[in-house]
Motif scaffolding. Structure first.
Motif, PDB file in Angstrom:
ATOM      1  N   GLN A 124     -28.121  -0.775  31.928  1.00 41.95           N
ATOM      2  CA  GLN A 124     -29.182  -0.783  32.730  1.00 41.95           C
ATOM      3  C   GLN A 124     -30.630   0.123  31.627  1.00 41.95           C
ATOM      4  OE1 GLN A 124     -30.240  -1.941  35.581  1.00 41.95           O
ATOM      5  NE2 GLN A 124     -28.421  -2.935  35.619  1.00 41.95           N
ATOM      6  N   LEU A 125     -30.057   1.099  30.734  1.00 46.41           N
ATOM      7  CA  LEU A 125     -30.974   1.693  29.995  1.00 46.41           C
ATOM      8  C   LEU A 125     -31.369   0.665  28.799  1.00 46.41           C
ATOM      9  CD1 LEU A 125     -32.229   4.215  28.963  1.00 46.41           C
ATOM     10  CD2 LEU A 125     -30.165   4.709  27.514  1.00 46.41           C
ATOM     11  N   GLY A 126     -30.190  -0.253  28.354  1.00 50.14           N
ATOM     12  CA  GLY A 126     -30.495  -1.165  27.429  1.00 50.14           C
ATOM     13  C   GLY A 126     -31.397  -1.972  27.742  1.00 50.14           C
ATOM     14  N   ILE A 127     -31.230  -2.659  28.946  1.00 48.63           N
ATOM     15  CA  ILE A 127     -32.320  -3.557  29.481  1.00 48.63           C
ATOM     16  C   ILE A 127     -33.800  -3.088  29.833  1.00 48.63           C
ATOM     17  CG2 ILE A 127     -32.913  -4.894  31.614  1.00 48.63           C
ATOM     18  CD1 ILE A 127     -29.814  -5.322  31.933  1.00 48.63           C
ATOM     19  N   HIS A 156     -32.003   0.155  17.179  1.00 49.40           N
ATOM     20  CA  HIS A 156     -32.138   1.662  17.097  1.00 49.40           C
ATOM     21  C   HIS A 156     -32.107   1.988  18.610  1.00 49.40           C
ATOM     22  CE1 HIS A 156     -32.731   5.774  16.318  1.00 49.40           C
ATOM     23  NE2 HIS A 156     -33.834   5.813  16.756  1.00 49.40           N
ATOM     24  N   ALA A 157     -33.302   1.333  19.140  1.00 54.88           N
ATOM     25  CA  ALA A 157     -33.662   1.828  20.548  1.00 54.88           C
ATOM     26  C   ALA A 157     -32.568   1.524  21.508  1.00 54.88           C
ATOM     27  CB  ALA A 157     -34.877   1.010  20.970  1.00 54.88           C
ATOM     28  N   ILE A 158     -31.760   0.096  21.250  1.00 56.05           N
ATOM     29  CA  ILE A 158     -30.750  -0.176  22.463  1.00 56.05           C
ATOM     30  C   ILE A 158     -29.443   0.316  21.866  1.00 56.05           C
ATOM     31  CG2 ILE A 158     -29.833  -2.130  23.478  1.00 56.05           C
ATOM     32  CD1 ILE A 158     -32.634  -3.515  23.028  1.00 56.05           C
ATOM     33  N   TYR A 176     -29.253  -6.170  23.397  1.00 55.98           N
ATOM     34  CA  TYR A 176     -29.923  -6.341  22.080  1.00 55.98           C
ATOM     35  C   TYR A 176     -29.937  -7.404  21.603  1.00 55.98           C
ATOM     36  CZ  TYR A 176     -29.752  -6.340  16.902  1.00 55.98           C
ATOM     37  OH  TYR A 176     -30.179  -6.470  15.800  1.00 55.98           O
ATOM     38  N   MET A 177     -29.092  -8.506  21.561  1.00 61.01           N
ATOM     39  CA  MET A 177     -29.025  -9.968  21.068  1.00 61.01           C
ATOM     40  C   MET A 177     -30.040 -10.501  21.789  1.00 61.01           C
ATOM     41  SD  MET A 177     -27.073 -10.101  18.502  1.00 61.01           S
ATOM     42  CE  MET A 177     -26.474 -11.709  18.149  1.00 61.01           C
ATOM     43  N   ARG A 178     -30.252 -10.660  23.183  1.00 58.06           N
ATOM     44  CA  ARG A 178     -31.040 -11.216  23.990  1.00 58.06           C
ATOM     45  C   ARG A 178     -32.631 -10.598  23.664  1.00 58.06           C
ATOM     46  NH1 ARG A 178     -27.372 -10.456  28.502  1.00 58.06           N
ATOM     47  NH2 ARG A 178     -28.844  -8.673  29.204  1.00 58.06           N
TER      48      ARG A 178
END
Length: 537
Positions: A124-127, A156-158, A176-178
């Motif tokens: 969720q945080l990554g999205i 770095h962010a994700i 990250y890949m998406r």
């Protein structure tokens, strides 16, 4: 309540830790087993607990009572009378009953569920972070430095938010890949190059992340090694698609910079040496094809002060690409057994190009190193699996050049893991004497050989069966017991028939006399010989 003997308290804690790792909260089957086992325990349906030798015996009242034997030294060897495979709800119920005497079962459940909760939170945080990045980033125009900055910012962010646990890496990676793919250029050629650069960057950066956050090679293998293999597959697909296209001159600047970044695959000291070396070889084989590029890269590697395992393989590979096989083979010869699995790629590469004269020396040196390499592992199935791959790789060369001697040498060097292939090859080539020697080497009882094989030999080469039957008789006699003596007598009757067919009755009589004399103290065996009418009463 049964009290846990002191000597079992430490093993129980190891079992608790093992089950945390082996049972996955995100796996539907595992979650169901844990949930029902917990329910059976909390309903008080576990009883008759008692320790016998090294096992905990218990009964669990389910639809029908289940008898459980919990092995605290080797939990995977535990047994239950129910038909379920692997860990069942009854074993978990008994485990919880035992664990409740030393610590909180609820605390164990919370710890078991933690990775699943953290994965969901990380995803969720990554999205959310990916959405934030998309708000400020548009489609990336062809600029290598800008691409790298964007990849680095997204990674770095994700991927590096907080201190990512190994078990959350896969979920973050998917987001990250998406994210970075969403910014690919529209034009197809540039899009493919953008993806290629992104995969190389991500492969290296993920390796560095594992190193910086203390993820051991075992952790990587357990939780996210498949991500590296996915990237290898993606790179293979992209370079194949690029190789059939006419690339614009504007690519040259990008390729020059990508070459520099690719070299770092050999020098950055993160785990998975084979995988990062394979990516390096793949790119230099299929994408960086210009002779001057290869020559310059080789000189660059040779000039390095520290030449580790990946660098050594890179040097050999570049020699091979320049058709400097003598130099490549000299490097291989002076390397330890670690080089062995890398040779496989070169054999397959040259075979695919049908450069059979060049393949030969690589096959020969590979066979020389195979036995030593296999000895490095203690896992029989791993050795057998690798042997199948090795034999499959050298077969095309041996077949095209009619070098069956090399194939046979490879099969011989890799015994016992190559037995099935070697047995088939010898029999198919009618090398029956060697085939018989192979059975003796493997110490195979004649009963393990197919009836079709035995019938064929008995019809065309009966004399070759004599040593197999002799060996089987001796083996049964050594094991003693009435059953084995009866088996020995059956084999002796078959020997008698073979000697008669060969018109060597006198040899049979000498053999029978010798074996009866040798076993004269074995009354049971002598009696079985009488019952089988090998000797008179």
């Amino acid at each position: 309540m049964t009290t846990i003997p002191e000597r079992f308290q430490e093993p129980l804690q190891f079992v608790a830790k093992d089950l945390l790792e082996q049972l996955k909260a995100e796996n539907e089957d595992d979650a169901k087993v844990v949930q029902i086992g917990l329910m059976l325990f909390r309903q008080g349906l576990v009883y008759k607990l008692k320790f016998i030798n090294d096992m905990l015996h218990a009964t669990v009242q389910d639809v029908t009572p289940a008898k459980v034997q919990l092995n605290l030294d080797f939990i995977h060897l535990s047994e239950c009378s129910c038909p379920a495979e692997g860990y069942c709800r009854h074993q978990l119920a008994v485990f919880f009953q035992l664990l409740s005497q030393t610590r909180s079962v609820s605390a164990w459940i919370d710890e078991w569920r933690l990775p699943l909760q953290e994965k969901k939170q990380a995803k969720q945080l990554g999205i959310q972070k990916a959405k934030d990045l998309l708000q400020v980033a548009g489609r990336q125009k062809p600029n290598y430095e800008r691409w790298m900055d964007a990849f680095n910012e997204s990674f770095h962010a994700i991927m590096e938010s907080g201190s990512p646990k190994p078990y959350v890496v896969t979920e973050l990676y998917k987001v990250y890949m998406r994210r970075w793919k969403a910014n690919a250029p529209y034009q197809e050629e540039w899009k493919l190059l953008y993806h290629l650069v992104g995969y190389v960057f991500t492969f290296k950066r993920l390796g560095i992340l594992s190193m910086e956050h203390g993820h051991s090679k075992e952790m990587i293998q357990r939780y996210y090694v498949q991500l590296f293999y996915e990237m290898l597959d993606d790179v293979y697909e992209v370079v194949n698609r690029l190789s059939v296209r006419s690339l614009p001159f504007a690519f040259d600047e990008f390729i020059e910079k990508l070459k520099e970044d690719t070299s770092e695959l050999l020098t950055i000291p993160f785990a998975l040496e084979y995988e990062r070396t394979h990516l390096y070889r793949l790119l230099w084989t299929k994408f960086f094809k210009k002779k001057e590029w290869v020559a310059a890269e080789l000189q660059k590697l040779l000039a390095l002060e520290v030449q580790n395992e990946p660098v050594s393989i890179g040097i050999i590979h570049l020699h091979l690409l320049q058709k400097e096989d003598e130099a490549a083979l000299e490097e291989i010869a002076r390397r330890d057994d670690f080089v062995t699995p890398y040779i496989l790629y070169w054999i397959e590469l040259l075979s695919s190009q049908r450069e059979w004269k060049r393949v030969g020396p690589y096959v020969e040196i590979y066979i020389k190193k195979l036995k030593g390499y296999l000895s490095l592992s203690t896992d029989y199935y791993e050795k057998a699996s690798y042997t199948r791959v090795a034999i499959r790789a050298i077969k095309p060369y041996c077949s095209v050049t009619d070098r069956q001697d090399l194939l046979e040498k490879a099969l011989s060097e890799t015994l016992p893991f190559s037995y099935n292939e070697y047995e088939y090859t010898l029999f198919d080539n009618q090398a029956f004497e060697k085939w018989i020697d192979l059975q003796a080497y493997m110490d195979h009882d004649i009963e393990m050989i197919s009836k079709e094989r035995l019938k064929s030999l008995e019809k065309h080469h009966p004399v070759l069966l004599l040593p197999l039957y002799h060996q089987s008789v001796q083996g049964h006699i050594r094991q003693k017991g009435r059953d084995h003596y009866r088996q020995a007598v059956r084999k002796m009757k078959k020997l008698r028939s073979l000697y008669k067919k060969l018109k060597r009755q006198s040899d049979w009589e000498l053999y029978l006399e010798a074996i009866l004399e040798k076993t004269k103290r074995l009354r049971a065996f002598q009696e079985e010989c009488k019952r089988g009418k090998l000797i008179d009463d």
